[in-house]
Design a protein around this motif. Structure first.
Motif, PDB file in Angstrom:
ATOM      1  N   ALA A 136      -7.587  10.311 -12.693  1.00 22.27           N
ATOM      2  CA  ALA A 136      -8.636   9.534 -13.371  1.00 22.27           C
ATOM      3  C   ALA A 136      -9.472   8.729 -12.386  1.00 22.27           C
ATOM      4  O   ALA A 136     -10.676   8.525 -12.598  1.00 22.27           O
ATOM      5  CB  ALA A 136      -8.018   8.596 -14.404  1.00 22.27           C
ATOM      6  N   VAL A 137      -8.850   8.268 -11.300  1.00 27.73           N
ATOM      7  CA  VAL A 137      -9.576   7.508 -10.277  1.00 27.73           C
ATOM      8  C   VAL A 137     -10.653   8.376  -9.647  1.00 27.73           C
ATOM      9  O   VAL A 137     -11.772   7.919  -9.373  1.00 27.73           O
ATOM     10  CB  VAL A 137      -8.606   6.989  -9.198  1.00 27.73           C
ATOM     11  N   LYS A 162      -5.566  -4.469  -1.416  1.00 27.90           N
ATOM     12  CA  LYS A 162      -4.181  -4.126  -1.746  1.00 27.90           C
ATOM     13  C   LYS A 162      -4.058  -3.581  -3.162  1.00 27.90           C
ATOM     14  O   LYS A 162      -3.190  -2.734  -3.443  1.00 27.90           O
ATOM     15  CB  LYS A 162      -3.303  -5.371  -1.589  1.00 27.90           C
ATOM     16  N   ASN A 163      -4.926  -4.000  -4.078  1.00 25.65           N
ATOM     17  CA  ASN A 163      -4.827  -3.559  -5.464  1.00 25.65           C
ATOM     18  C   ASN A 163      -4.991  -2.057  -5.616  1.00 25.65           C
ATOM     19  O   ASN A 163      -4.509  -1.462  -6.579  1.00 25.65           O
ATOM     20  CB  ASN A 163      -5.876  -4.281  -6.319  1.00 25.65           C
ATOM     21  N   LEU A 164      -5.633  -1.416  -4.660  1.00 26.16           N
ATOM     22  CA  LEU A 164      -5.837   0.029  -4.745  1.00 26.16           C
ATOM     23  C   LEU A 164      -4.557   0.817  -4.502  1.00 26.16           C
ATOM     24  O   LEU A 164      -4.504   2.015  -4.782  1.00 26.16           O
ATOM     25  CB  LEU A 164      -6.920   0.459  -3.750  1.00 26.16           C
ATOM     26  N   PHE A 165      -3.517   0.152  -3.991  1.00 24.79           N
ATOM     27  CA  PHE A 165      -2.226   0.821  -3.813  1.00 24.79           C
ATOM     28  C   PHE A 165      -1.693   1.320  -5.160  1.00 24.79           C
ATOM     29  O   PHE A 165      -0.937   2.287  -5.220  1.00 24.79           O
ATOM     30  CB  PHE A 165      -1.239  -0.145  -3.165  1.00 24.79           C
ATOM     31  N   GLY A 166      -2.096   0.658  -6.237  1.00 24.45           N
ATOM     32  CA  GLY A 166      -1.692   1.074  -7.576  1.00 24.45           C
ATOM     33  C   GLY A 166      -2.341   2.356  -8.049  1.00 24.45           C
ATOM     34  O   GLY A 166      -2.029   2.850  -9.137  1.00 24.45           O
ATOM     35  N   CYS A 167      -3.231   2.928  -7.237  1.00 23.46           N
ATOM     36  CA  CYS A 167      -3.848   4.213  -7.586  1.00 23.46           C
ATOM     37  C   CYS A 167      -2.973   5.394  -7.188  1.00 23.46           C
ATOM     38  O   CYS A 167      -3.350   6.546  -7.398  1.00 23.46           O
ATOM     39  CB  CYS A 167      -5.215   4.334  -6.917  1.00 23.46           C
TER      40      CYS A 167
END
Length: 375
Positions: A136-137, A162-167
């Motif tokens: 989806a990303v 760092k929040n992009l690690f959740g992708c």
């Protein structure tokens, strides 16, 4: 090259009647939203959904921020998606506990648990070469990153980058901690991940942040701000300056600056809205061990760091009075270095890779980090 823009807007309350206007002000200051989002544009909101807790714990992006940004998208005709891959627990459960599920339903948004990894196609990278990114990303026309301002045990600070690690869906996050246990290498991976995933906009929830033992068991701290920008590292530099953490003490910010992916200092950023000197928080509690480490010069760490790391480690330390023996720490440890016992979790320090997932995911704040000699 023009300076990256970061807007700073005061917002003291998630229930403020003008929260939507404040989000619009922050976003519109750094880009032309009407040109970016049109009728039918598929827009994915990626909040920080570390694990499921009520919003007042300040662990996750607040649902009212998600609501305001969602309305911002819907008002421009965008098709709204909301998704993440949590550090612990199912995305569906965590969205429900955090209040984001209810907001998504009210907005008519599509909830997307990140469970469909696809090859990123970046064979030229060193640390993120084999990453498989959430489908989806990659399929969304627009990615809006919604980080939460928090301290972090491993990276010192967690924000937009760092929040992009959740992708990374599924077990990839745990496997990455095993593969890259060193703070510097893990941070180098984050920089490469930000090469692969480039949000069109990051809006940071800094109305209430987390200080102390973040990112999951620190203390909520009112900051009273919303930050927005296109460059993830620029947003993080501004956030760090506000809370009194020198940006170059955060390894991924320093590395991004060295690679010309992010600013070196505030002088390289066009700041819009509030003035930094008017909103600094001098007594924000940083992650405890970082206070001492940040005073060491980088050249000293390069020379002596490898030697010191062979005998001195920051390791998880159990505060037994706080522990409820849920053993979540044992569940999330990627190498099974946490053993269950009648007295609570027992840590195998010689096997520990110092990813600090146990401290990060502890729901009671019962695991702190301490320095320990290990031979």
């Amino acid at each position: 090259m023009s300076k990256p823009k970061v807007s700073i807007v005061r917002c003291d309350d998630y229930n403020a009647p003008d929260l939507y206007e404040k989000v619009c002000e922050a976003a519109s200051a750094v880009l032309n939203a009407d040109a970016l989002i049109k009728h039918g544009t598929k827009v994915l909101l990626k909040p920080n959904l570390l694990f499921g807790t009520p919003p007042e714990r300040a662990v996750t992006t607040h649902p009212q921020i998600v609501r305001a940004v969602g309305e911002f998208v819907k008002d421009r005709g965008g098709e709204l998606w909301i998704g993440d891959s949590s550090g612990y627990g199912s995305c569906a459960r965590n969205m429900r506990l955090s209040g984001i599920e209810q907001v998504a339903k009210e907005l008519g948004a599509k909830i997307i648990p990140f469970t469909e990894p696809v090859d990123s196609g970046h064979a030229d990278l060193k640390y993120a070469r084999n990453f498989r990114i959430e489908k989806a990303v990659l399929e969304a026309d627009v990615l809006i990153n919604l980080p939460k301002l928090k301290t972090h045990g491993l990276t010192y600070f967690t924000g937009a980058a760092k929040n992009l690690f959740g992708c990374l869906p599924g077990l990839q996050k745990g496997k990455t901690h095993v593969r890259l246990p060193d703070r510097e290498n893990f941070s180098a991976m984050l920089v490469e991940l930000n090469r692969i995933i480039k949000p069109q906009l990051s809006i940071m929830d800094a109305v209430v942040g987390m200080e102390g033992s973040g990112p999951g068991s620190g203390d909520p701290r009112k900051v009273g701000l919303i930050l927005a920008g296109v460059n993830t590292f620029a947003v993080d530099v501004v956030a760090c300056e506000i809370i009194g953490l020198p940006p170059h003490d955060v390894p991924n910010i320093r590395m991004a600056a060295e690679q010309k992916l992010g600013p070196e200092s505030l002088n390289d950023i066009s700041i819009l809205g509030e003035k930094i000197e008017d909103i600094r928080i001098p007594d924000f509690k940083l992650r405890e061990p970082a206070d001492g480490l940040k005073r060491l010069k980088h050249f000293f760490m390069k020379v002596a760091g490898k030697v010191l790391r062979t005998i001195i480690f920051e390791v998880p330390d159990l505060k037994t009075k706080k522990c409820n023996k849920c053993f979540r720490c044992a569940e999330v440890c990627p190498i099974e270095a946490v053993r269950k016992s009648a007295r609570g979790p027992v840590f195998d320090y010689k096997s520990c890779i110092r990813c600090y997932c146990c401290q990060e995911m502890c729901p009671e704040g019962a695991i702190k980090l301490k320095r320990k000699l290990i031979f």
